[in-house]
Design a protein around this motif. Structure first.
Motif, PDB file in Angstrom:
ATOM      1  N   ASN A 191       0.828  -1.209   0.000  1.00  0.00           N
ATOM      2  CA  ASN A 191       0.000   0.000   0.000  1.00  0.00           C
ATOM      3  C   ASN A 191       0.857   1.251   0.000  1.00  0.00           C
TER       4      ASN A 191
ATOM      5  N   SER B 143       0.267   5.808   0.054  1.00  0.00           N
ATOM      6  CA  SER B 143      -0.633   6.952   0.135  1.00  0.00           C
ATOM      7  C   SER B 143      -0.218   7.960  -0.931  1.00  0.00           C
TER       8      SER B 143
ATOM      9  N   THR C 118      -5.450   6.526  -0.451  1.00  0.00           N
ATOM     10  CA  THR C 118      -4.582   5.381  -0.232  1.00  0.00           C
ATOM     11  C   THR C 118      -4.870   4.321  -1.286  1.00  0.00           C
TER      12      THR C 118
ATOM     13  N   THR D 105       3.216  10.324  -4.584  1.00  0.00           N
ATOM     14  CA  THR D 105       3.002   9.078  -3.864  1.00  0.00           C
ATOM     15  C   THR D 105       4.096   8.849  -2.830  1.00  0.00           C
TER      16      THR D 105
ATOM     17  N   SER E 143      -4.402   1.171   7.559  1.00  0.00           N
ATOM     18  CA  SER E 143      -4.511   2.020   6.376  1.00  0.00           C
ATOM     19  C   SER E 143      -5.566   3.100   6.557  1.00  0.00           C
TER      20      SER E 143
ATOM     21  N   SER F 236      -5.014   7.176   6.608  1.00  0.00           N
ATOM     22  CA  SER F 236      -5.544   7.991   5.519  1.00  0.00           C
ATOM     23  C   SER F 236      -6.480   9.105   5.990  1.00  0.00           C
TER      24      SER F 236
END
Length: 205
Positions: free
Chosen positions: A68, A70, A78, A139, A156, A160
């Protein structure tokens, strides 16, 4: 605070097209990296409620591999690329040219392979999204986790901040010979991000 917008076939068609372009570029990059052809199909893109995400990978206690990252800038959110545990092992075998069933645990090499695949896939999608919208998005460095789905999602979502009720799901399938391996690509947009994306694409919600 969350935000709901109504989606039409036009919205999903555009997102599917972006997905096809991004993952097509990813397939090319993977072929160069692995020195062999890699086929990636995108059966469909859709929007789901957050609670609908969990059953797709077997529930909150299902062990998954997740890459993952963000992003922020003109829009923020995300991106998560998730494979169920068994699919991870099959994908490692496929990409390393091993017989399917060889890998039974994720060692350092396997983790490196999945991390690199996730980097290429998420990067290709974000580049395609930026190219088609003209929006600027920076990113973060992608992170890898091999843990229960519930723990990964919780971390996550906390990181976020505020997010929309809807999550974009892009189902992907890796194809080689008769083997198919399914992965799930999720975009968790921060509040208002979807509206800005669609406005940039000329199809406001």
């Amino acid at each position: 605070m969350s935000e709901r917008i109504e989606m039409s076939y036009s919205h999903l068609d555009v997102l599917q097209e972006i997905s096809n372009i991004g993952l097509g570029n990813a397939a090319t990059a993977l072929a160069e990296l692995l020195k062999k052809k890699v086929n990636i199909a995108v059966p469909h893109a859709t929007f789901l409620e957050m609670e609908q995400v969990f059953p797709l990978v077997g529930g909150l206690e299902e062990v998954v591999a997740c890459v993952n990252l963000s992003f922020d800038g003109d829009v923020a959110g995300t991106v998560m690329y998730i494979f169920a545990e068994k699919s991870v092992y099959k994908l490692v075998d496929m990409l390393l040219g091993q017989e399917i069933g060889t890998t039974g645990e994720l060692n350092a090499l396997g983790q490196s392979v999945i991390m690199e695949i996730g980097n290429i896939l998420t990067g290709s999608f974000m580049n395609a999204l930026g190219s088609m919208t003209g929006l600027t998005m920076q990113t973060s460095v992608p992170l890898f986790a091999f843990d229960m789905m519930g723990a990964i999602l919780s971390a996550s979502l906390v990181a976020s901040g505020h997010w929309d009720e809807q999550v974009l799901l892009i189902e992907t399938i890796f194809l080689q010979n008769n083997d198919q391996i399914k992965g799930h690509f999720f975009l968790l947009p921060e509040t208002g991000a979807l509206n800005r994306l669609f406005e940039a694409l000329g199809i406001p919600a």
